[in-house]
Design a protein around this motif. Structure first.
Motif, PDB file in Angstrom:
ATOM      1  N   PRO A  18       3.518  30.264 -16.175  1.00 45.00           N
ATOM      2  CA  PRO A  18       2.568  30.077 -15.328  1.00 45.00           C
ATOM      3  C   PRO A  18       2.029  28.876 -15.172  1.00 45.00           C
ATOM      4  O   PRO A  18       1.790  28.154 -13.997  1.00 45.00           O
ATOM      5  N   MET A  19       1.840  28.255 -16.479  1.00 43.78           N
ATOM      6  CA  MET A  19       1.521  26.781 -16.355  1.00 43.78           C
ATOM      7  C   MET A  19       2.481  25.893 -15.863  1.00 43.78           C
ATOM      8  O   MET A  19       2.064  24.967 -14.978  1.00 43.78           O
ATOM      9  N   ALA A  20       3.565  25.935 -16.165  1.00 39.14           N
ATOM     10  CA  ALA A  20       5.020  25.236 -15.568  1.00 39.14           C
ATOM     11  C   ALA A  20       4.829  25.274 -14.082  1.00 39.14           C
ATOM     12  O   ALA A  20       4.919  24.455 -13.279  1.00 39.14           O
ATOM     13  N   VAL A  21       4.592  26.617 -13.343  1.00 37.49           N
ATOM     14  CA  VAL A  21       4.709  26.825 -12.219  1.00 37.49           C
ATOM     15  C   VAL A  21       3.613  26.211 -11.398  1.00 37.49           C
ATOM     16  O   VAL A  21       3.697  25.531 -10.595  1.00 37.49           O
ATOM     17  N   GLN A  22       2.461  26.338 -12.069  1.00 40.54           N
ATOM     18  CA  GLN A  22       1.162  25.671 -11.489  1.00 40.54           C
ATOM     19  C   GLN A  22       1.258  24.127 -11.515  1.00 40.54           C
ATOM     20  O   GLN A  22       0.847  23.588 -10.685  1.00 40.54           O
ATOM     21  N   ALA A  23       1.958  23.546 -12.439  1.00 39.73           N
ATOM     22  CA  ALA A  23       2.107  22.039 -12.552  1.00 39.73           C
ATOM     23  C   ALA A  23       2.993  21.409 -11.512  1.00 39.73           C
ATOM     24  O   ALA A  23       2.845  20.484 -10.713  1.00 39.73           O
ATOM     25  N   GLU A  24       4.052  22.476 -11.229  1.00 48.86           N
ATOM     26  CA  GLU A  24       5.084  22.031  -9.920  1.00 48.86           C
ATOM     27  C   GLU A  24       4.364  22.273  -8.682  1.00 48.86           C
ATOM     28  O   GLU A  24       4.505  21.422  -7.737  1.00 48.86           O
ATOM     29  N   THR A  25       3.464  23.247  -8.636  1.00 53.11           N
ATOM     30  CA  THR A  25       2.805  23.713  -7.339  1.00 53.11           C
ATOM     31  C   THR A  25       1.895  22.382  -6.896  1.00 53.11           C
ATOM     32  O   THR A  25       1.665  22.102  -5.815  1.00 53.11           O
ATOM     33  N   ASP A  26       1.228  21.877  -7.931  1.00 57.77           N
ATOM     34  CA  ASP A  26       0.005  21.166  -7.822  1.00 57.77           C
ATOM     35  C   ASP A  26       0.489  19.772  -7.973  1.00 57.77           C
ATOM     36  O   ASP A  26      -0.345  18.733  -7.704  1.00 57.77           O
ATOM     37  N   TYR A  27       1.787  19.296  -8.028  1.00 60.59           N
ATOM     38  CA  TYR A  27       2.216  18.226  -8.003  1.00 60.59           C
ATOM     39  C   TYR A  27       2.190  17.295  -6.646  1.00 60.59           C
ATOM     40  O   TYR A  27       2.307  18.130  -5.773  1.00 60.59           O
ATOM     41  N   PRO A  28       1.709  16.182  -6.915  1.00 60.37           N
ATOM     42  CA  PRO A  28       1.277  15.409  -8.055  1.00 60.37           C
ATOM     43  C   PRO A  28      -0.421  15.400  -8.078  1.00 60.37           C
ATOM     44  O   PRO A  28      -1.016  15.395  -7.183  1.00 60.37           O
ATOM     45  N   ASN A  29      -0.927  15.615  -9.279  1.00 59.42           N
ATOM     46  CA  ASN A  29      -2.082  15.643  -9.511  1.00 59.42           C
ATOM     47  C   ASN A  29      -2.517  14.357 -10.514  1.00 59.42           C
ATOM     48  O   ASN A  29      -3.806  14.473 -11.095  1.00 59.42           O
ATOM     49  N   LYS A  30      -1.662  13.373 -10.604  1.00 62.71           N
ATOM     50  CA  LYS A  30      -2.097  12.316 -11.051  1.00 62.71           C
ATOM     51  C   LYS A  30      -1.240  11.250 -10.724  1.00 62.71           C
ATOM     52  O   LYS A  30      -0.157  11.371  -9.854  1.00 62.71           O
ATOM     53  N   PRO A  31      -1.519   9.841 -10.954  1.00 58.87           N
ATOM     54  CA  PRO A  31      -0.570   8.706 -10.423  1.00 58.87           C
ATOM     55  C   PRO A  31       0.832   8.740 -10.717  1.00 58.87           C
ATOM     56  O   PRO A  31       1.254   9.439 -11.956  1.00 58.87           O
ATOM     57  N   VAL A  32       1.643   8.460  -9.814  1.00 55.31           N
ATOM     58  CA  VAL A  32       3.302   8.663 -10.092  1.00 55.31           C
ATOM     59  C   VAL A  32       3.620   7.082 -10.411  1.00 55.31           C
ATOM     60  O   VAL A  32       3.230   6.108  -9.395  1.00 55.31           O
ATOM     61  N   LYS A  33       4.702   6.683 -11.081  1.00 54.06           N
ATOM     62  CA  LYS A  33       5.141   5.533 -11.395  1.00 54.06           C
ATOM     63  C   LYS A  33       6.398   5.680 -10.833  1.00 54.06           C
ATOM     64  O   LYS A  33       7.434   6.322 -10.880  1.00 54.06           O
ATOM     65  N   ILE A  34       6.867   4.447  -9.934  1.00 52.53           N
ATOM     66  CA  ILE A  34       8.198   4.237  -9.384  1.00 52.53           C
ATOM     67  C   ILE A  34       8.723   2.808 -10.041  1.00 52.53           C
ATOM     68  O   ILE A  34       7.971   1.634  -9.670  1.00 52.53           O
ATOM     69  N   ILE A  35       9.737   2.978 -10.757  1.00 51.35           N
ATOM     70  CA  ILE A  35      10.532   1.782 -11.350  1.00 51.35           C
ATOM     71  C   ILE A  35      11.271   1.236 -10.456  1.00 51.35           C
ATOM     72  O   ILE A  35      12.135   1.794  -9.824  1.00 51.35           O
ATOM     73  N   VAL A  36      11.167   0.067 -10.124  1.00 56.44           N
ATOM     74  CA  VAL A  36      11.783  -0.877  -9.541  1.00 56.44           C
ATOM     75  C   VAL A  36      12.495  -1.797 -10.376  1.00 56.44           C
ATOM     76  O   VAL A  36      12.045  -2.657 -10.998  1.00 56.44           O
ATOM     77  N   PRO A  37      14.015  -1.562 -10.405  1.00 59.42           N
ATOM     78  CA  PRO A  37      14.518  -2.285 -11.394  1.00 59.42           C
ATOM     79  C   PRO A  37      14.763  -4.013 -11.215  1.00 59.42           C
ATOM     80  O   PRO A  37      16.104  -4.271 -11.783  1.00 59.42           O
ATOM     81  N   PHE A  38      14.178  -4.314 -10.663  1.00 54.14           N
ATOM     82  CA  PHE A  38      14.005  -5.931 -10.133  1.00 54.14           C
ATOM     83  C   PHE A  38      12.837  -6.455 -10.268  1.00 54.14           C
ATOM     84  O   PHE A  38      11.849  -6.027 -10.191  1.00 54.14           O
ATOM     85  N   PRO A  39      12.875  -7.950 -10.340  1.00 56.80           N
ATOM     86  CA  PRO A  39      11.507  -8.533 -10.465  1.00 56.80           C
ATOM     87  C   PRO A  39      10.890  -8.298  -9.022  1.00 56.80           C
ATOM     88  O   PRO A  39      11.323  -7.985  -7.925  1.00 56.80           O
ATOM     89  N   ALA A  40       9.516  -8.779  -8.884  1.00 57.33           N
ATOM     90  CA  ALA A  40       8.543  -8.843  -7.789  1.00 57.33           C
ATOM     91  C   ALA A  40       9.088  -9.587  -6.828  1.00 57.33           C
ATOM     92  O   ALA A  40       9.601 -10.879  -7.429  1.00 57.33           O
ATOM     93  N   GLY A  41       8.929  -9.476  -5.551  1.00 57.12           N
ATOM     94  CA  GLY A  41       8.939 -10.461  -4.531  1.00 57.12           C
ATOM     95  C   GLY A  41      10.254 -10.352  -3.596  1.00 57.12           C
ATOM     96  O   GLY A  41      10.625 -10.924  -2.677  1.00 57.12           O
ATOM     97  N   GLY A  42      11.475  -9.571  -4.227  1.00 53.69           N
ATOM     98  CA  GLY A  42      12.571  -9.398  -3.641  1.00 53.69           C
ATOM     99  C   GLY A  42      12.603  -8.226  -2.456  1.00 53.69           C
ATOM    100  O   GLY A  42      11.771  -7.371  -2.587  1.00 53.69           O
ATOM    101  N   THR A  43      13.859  -8.074  -2.005  1.00 49.45           N
ATOM    102  CA  THR A  43      13.919  -6.880  -1.054  1.00 49.45           C
ATOM    103  C   THR A  43      13.714  -5.460  -1.632  1.00 49.45           C
ATOM    104  O   THR A  43      13.289  -4.533  -1.125  1.00 49.45           O
ATOM    105  N   SER A  44      14.282  -5.408  -3.056  1.00 45.72           N
ATOM    106  CA  SER A  44      14.413  -4.098  -3.722  1.00 45.72           C
ATOM    107  C   SER A  44      12.758  -4.014  -3.832  1.00 45.72           C
ATOM    108  O   SER A  44      12.238  -2.717  -3.808  1.00 45.72           O
ATOM    109  N   ASP A  45      11.818  -4.772  -4.335  1.00 45.67           N
ATOM    110  CA  ASP A  45      10.544  -4.705  -4.537  1.00 45.67           C
ATOM    111  C   ASP A  45       9.605  -4.477  -3.220  1.00 45.67           C
ATOM    112  O   ASP A  45       8.866  -3.494  -3.427  1.00 45.67           O
ATOM    113  N   ILE A  46       9.935  -5.009  -2.247  1.00 48.95           N
ATOM    114  CA  ILE A  46       9.606  -4.829  -0.845  1.00 48.95           C
ATOM    115  C   ILE A  46       9.735  -3.061  -0.483  1.00 48.95           C
ATOM    116  O   ILE A  46       8.785  -2.393  -0.148  1.00 48.95           O
TER     117      ILE A  46
END
Length: 323
Positions: A18-46
């Motif tokens: 039930p805890m796992a199901v609740q975690a999926e149902t409540d998602y997201p309940n905290k900040p989420v990180k998106i890894i951009v595999p390139f430096p800041a400033g380029g098209t991928s970063d945008i």
């Protein structure tokens, strides 16, 4: 296992589910990180920041970009592949780090087909063949004729394992062209040398080169999308210029580590579709020459697999070996 231990294990499992199901149902309940595999400033970063902004609005939690550049996107992508599959670390996936790399690297640190769930393709944009205005060819057909009449004399800027690199190799194969690539560490110095007429031309992304074309510092000869691009309405496609079926686009999307629960994937997919159905957001991206897709997971998954197979074949046919 004795009866007491069995009952304890069963109780623990019954509590955890039930805890796992609740975690999926409540998602997201905290900040989420998106890894951009390139430096800041380029098209991928945008693109990564556009996704983060859109998902934050839709899911009411901060989505934060984490730039992890290096090795053509492989370092950050590998980190994402090895992250916990809980939906709190995502990846800005793209043509270079999730498709082209498999052609150039026999054993990359991750497998884009097996190590990720591909959630939604955000957008795609064509490569554009640009030349210095001093170059004699004024059209793509004149360019083809000139290169065939002068084998080995057209030098182009080449960023190894980039979309522009493999697009050029693809054109060389289908059109039977003999051209010479001049390696650069990045697209900006290569483009500067085309503007300065140190080299005559190159393929590069439509958004990057547009200001130079608009200012008359470069001439756009052809785009590599299936249809003409709104940013270059008077520039023909390769497909309409004698090479039917030729397409080569740079794309970006959102992916997650393999094993991410389906309810979380479904929620992220729905949020991507909703975020990028907003006419104002779409108009902003289309103004920079991107076709906004916001596709669903099964379509994006098949697309990535097809791109890996396609560009691996181009690289193998060319016999390219990177140092």
């Amino acid at each position: 296992m004795n009866k007491r231990n069995f009952l304890a294990a069963a109780l623990a499992l019954a509590t955890a589910l039930p805890m796992a199901v609740q975690a999926e149902t409540d998602y997201p309940n905290k900040p989420v990180k998106i890894i951009v595999p390139f430096p800041a400033g380029g098209t991928s970063d945008i693109m990564g920041r556009l996704i983060a902004e859109g998902l934050s609005k839709q899911l009411k939690q901060p989505f934060v970009v984490d730039n992890k550049g290096g090795a053509g996107g492989a370092i950050g992508t590998d980190q994402a592949a090895k992250a916990p599959a809980d939906g709190y670390t995502l990846l800005l996936s793209g043509i270079g780090s999730n498709a082209i790399i498999h052609g150039f690297t026999p054993k990359p640190p991750y497998d884009s087909n097996k190590d990720f769930i591909h959630i939604s393709e955000l957008a795609a944009g064509p490569n554009v063949l640009v030349v210095n205005p001093e170059f004699p060819a004024k059209t793509f057909k004149e360019f083809i004729a000139w290169v065939k009449a002068n084998p080995g004399k057209f030098s182009y800027g080449q960023v190894n394992a980039s979309s522009g690199h493999v697009t050029t190799e693809y054109l060389k194969q289908v059109a039977g062209l003999d051209m010479v690539g001049i390696p650069y560490k990045g697209g900006a110095p290569a483009l500067n040398d085309v503007v300065a007429n140190q080299i005559p031309g190159m393929f590069t992304n439509q958004d990057v080169v547009q200001p130079f074309v608009k200012a008359g510092k470069l001439r756009a000869l052809v785009v590599t999308s299936e249809k003409r691009n709104p940013l270059y309405p008077d520039v023909p496609t390769v497909a309409e210029s004698g090479y039917p079926g030729f397409t080569a686009v740079s794309w970006t999307g959102l992916s997650a580590p393999k094993g991410t629960p389906k309810p979380i994937v479904d929620k992220l997919e729905a949020a991507m579709v909703a975020a990028f159905s907003d006419p104002a957001v779409r108009a902003k991206m289309e103004a920079n020459g991107f076709v906004v897709l916001a596709s669903k997971s099964p379509d994006f998954t098949k697309f990535v697999a097809d791109e890996i197979a396609r560009w691996s074949k181009v690289v193998q046919t060319a016999g390219i070996k990177l140092d």
